[in-house]
Write a protein that holds these residues in place. Sequence first.
Motif, short mmCIF file in Angstrom:
data_model
loop_
_atom_site.label_atom_id
_atom_site.label_comp_id
_atom_site.label_asym_id
_atom_site.label_seq_id
_atom_site.Cartn_x
_atom_site.Cartn_y
_atom_site.Cartn_z
N VAL A 100 0.86 -1.18 0.00
CA VAL A 100 0.00 0.00 0.00
C VAL A 100 0.90 1.23 0.00
O VAL A 100 1.66 1.44 0.95
CB VAL A 100 -0.92 0.02 1.23
N PRO A 101 0.83 2.03 -1.06
CA PRO A 101 1.67 3.23 -1.09
C PRO A 101 1.13 4.33 -0.17
O PRO A 101 -0.06 4.37 0.12
CB PRO A 101 1.60 3.67 -2.55
N GLU A 102 2.03 5.19 0.28
CA GLU A 102 1.61 6.40 0.99
C GLU A 102 0.68 7.16 0.04
O GLU A 102 0.93 7.23 -1.16
CB GLU A 102 2.83 7.25 1.34
N ASP A 103 -0.40 7.71 0.55
CA ASP A 103 -1.41 8.29 -0.32
C ASP A 103 -2.07 9.48 0.36
O ASP A 103 -2.58 9.37 1.48
CB ASP A 103 -2.46 7.21 -0.62
N GLU A 104 -2.08 10.62 -0.33
CA GLU A 104 -2.66 11.85 0.21
C GLU A 104 -4.16 11.74 0.44
O GLU A 104 -4.74 12.57 1.16
CB GLU A 104 -2.37 13.01 -0.74
N TYR A 105 -4.83 10.75 -0.13
CA TYR A 105 -6.28 10.64 -0.01
C TYR A 105 -6.73 9.88 1.25
O TYR A 105 -7.91 9.90 1.60
CB TYR A 105 -6.86 9.92 -1.23
N VAL A 106 -5.81 9.21 1.94
CA VAL A 106 -6.19 8.36 3.06
C VAL A 106 -6.73 9.17 4.24
O VAL A 106 -7.80 8.87 4.77
CB VAL A 106 -5.02 7.46 3.50
N ILE A 107 -6.02 10.19 4.68
CA ILE A 107 -6.44 10.95 5.86
C ILE A 107 -7.77 11.68 5.62
O ILE A 107 -8.68 11.58 6.46
CB ILE A 107 -5.34 11.90 6.35
N PRO A 108 -7.93 12.37 4.48
CA PRO A 108 -9.26 12.99 4.26
C PRO A 108 -10.40 11.96 4.21
O PRO A 108 -11.49 12.23 4.70
CB PRO A 108 -9.10 13.70 2.91
N ALA A 109 -10.12 10.79 3.64
CA ALA A 109 -11.15 9.75 3.60
C ALA A 109 -11.50 9.30 5.02
O ALA A 109 -12.67 9.15 5.37
CB ALA A 109 -10.69 8.57 2.76
N SER A 110 -10.48 9.11 5.82
CA SER A 110 -10.70 8.69 7.21
C SER A 110 -11.46 9.75 7.99
O SER A 110 -12.40 9.45 8.74
CB SER A 110 -9.35 8.41 7.87
N ASN A 111 -11.08 11.01 7.81
CA ASN A 111 -11.75 12.11 8.52
C ASN A 111 -13.20 12.28 8.10
O ASN A 111 -14.04 12.66 8.91
CB ASN A 111 -11.00 13.42 8.32
N SER A 112 -13.50 11.99 6.84
CA SER A 112 -14.88 12.16 6.35
C SER A 112 -15.73 10.91 6.54
O SER A 112 -16.94 10.96 6.36
CB SER A 112 -14.86 12.54 4.87
N GLY A 113 -15.10 9.80 6.86
CA GLY A 113 -15.84 8.56 7.04
C GLY A 113 -16.17 7.85 5.74
O GLY A 113 -16.93 6.88 5.73
N VAL A 114 -15.60 8.31 4.63
CA VAL A 114 -15.84 7.70 3.33
C VAL A 114 -14.65 6.79 3.01
O VAL A 114 -13.50 7.25 2.99
CB VAL A 114 -15.98 8.77 2.22
N PRO A 115 -14.87 5.51 2.78
CA PRO A 115 -13.75 4.60 2.53
C PRO A 115 -12.88 5.07 1.35
O PRO A 115 -13.40 5.44 0.31
CB PRO A 115 -14.43 3.27 2.20
N VAL A 116 -11.59 5.04 1.55
CA VAL A 116 -10.66 5.45 0.50
C VAL A 116 -10.79 4.54 -0.72
O VAL A 116 -10.46 4.94 -1.83
CB VAL A 116 -9.21 5.52 1.04
N THR A 117 -11.29 3.35 -0.53
CA THR A 117 -11.48 2.43 -1.66
C THR A 117 -12.52 2.92 -2.65
O THR A 117 -12.57 2.44 -3.78
CB THR A 117 -11.89 1.02 -1.17
N LEU A 118 -13.33 3.89 -2.26
CA LEU A 118 -14.34 4.45 -3.17
C LEU A 118 -13.78 5.58 -4.03
O LEU A 118 -14.46 6.06 -4.93
CB LEU A 118 -15.55 4.96 -2.38
N ASN A 119 -12.55 5.99 -3.76
CA ASN A 119 -11.92 7.06 -4.53
C ASN A 119 -11.09 6.44 -5.65
O ASN A 119 -10.04 5.85 -5.39
CB ASN A 119 -11.04 7.91 -3.62
N PRO A 120 -11.51 6.59 -6.91
CA PRO A 120 -10.78 5.96 -8.01
C PRO A 120 -9.39 6.55 -8.25
O PRO A 120 -8.57 5.94 -8.93
CB PRO A 120 -11.69 6.20 -9.22
N ASN A 121 -9.10 7.72 -7.64
CA ASN A 121 -7.79 8.34 -7.79
C ASN A 121 -6.80 7.89 -6.73
O ASN A 121 -5.63 8.26 -6.77
CB ASN A 121 -7.91 9.86 -7.74
N SER A 122 -7.25 7.13 -5.76
CA SER A 122 -6.41 6.74 -4.63
C SER A 122 -5.65 5.44 -4.92
O SER A 122 -6.26 4.38 -5.07
CB SER A 122 -7.27 6.56 -3.38
N GLN A 123 -4.34 5.54 -4.96
CA GLN A 123 -3.51 4.35 -5.14
C GLN A 123 -3.64 3.41 -3.94
O GLN A 123 -3.66 2.20 -4.09
CB GLN A 123 -2.04 4.73 -5.36
N ALA A 124 -3.74 3.99 -2.74
CA ALA A 124 -3.94 3.15 -1.55
C ALA A 124 -5.29 2.44 -1.63
O ALA A 124 -5.39 1.26 -1.28
CB ALA A 124 -3.86 4.00 -0.28
N GLY A 125 -6.31 3.15 -2.06
CA GLY A 125 -7.63 2.53 -2.21
C GLY A 125 -7.61 1.36 -3.16
O GLY A 125 -8.20 0.31 -2.90
#
Length: 165
Positions: A100-125
């Motif tokens: 799992v690469p470091e990913d700028e989308y993880v923390i905002p996803a966690s803070n918003s309660g939306v799984p990062v896996t739903l973000n098609p731009n997220s490499q971690a997702g």
Amino acid sequence: IQLTDKLREEFQYVLIDSPAGIERGYRNAIAPADEVLVVTNPEVSAVRDADRIIGLIEAENKGPGKLIINRLKPDMVKKGEMLSAEDITDILSLKIIGIVPEDEYVIPASNSGVPVTLNPNSQAGIAFTNIARRITGEDIPLMNLEESGGIFNRITRLFGSGSGA
């Protein structure tokens, strides 16, 4: 163990997130386990801790376990500032099922309660989704985290194609 036995009647998979370390919480978490996923960061101290946990897993006859490397930064690996996936698998001798690469989308996803896996731009997702697919038995190659031929291409060839990784 009783709780997980009841959950097994309703669910195919029950995931238990264990605290790091060797305390009672960890021992309680692995007691009902059929399979253990060892998650580590690519830092020397984290890999040392993972190595100790692997020994405990094997002592409990729950091993050998499978490996997930979390928060890997390819640019730091290139500079020799971070352990590579190959270094970690050499040290731990576990089958790798995800990087799992470091990913700028993880923390905002966690803070918003939306799984990062739903973000098609997220490499971690994408990596998390692929790990889930591997756990369910799909043969999914590891993501290429580099554009050029490097260590991640070698890891992908070694573990990602045809081996169920």
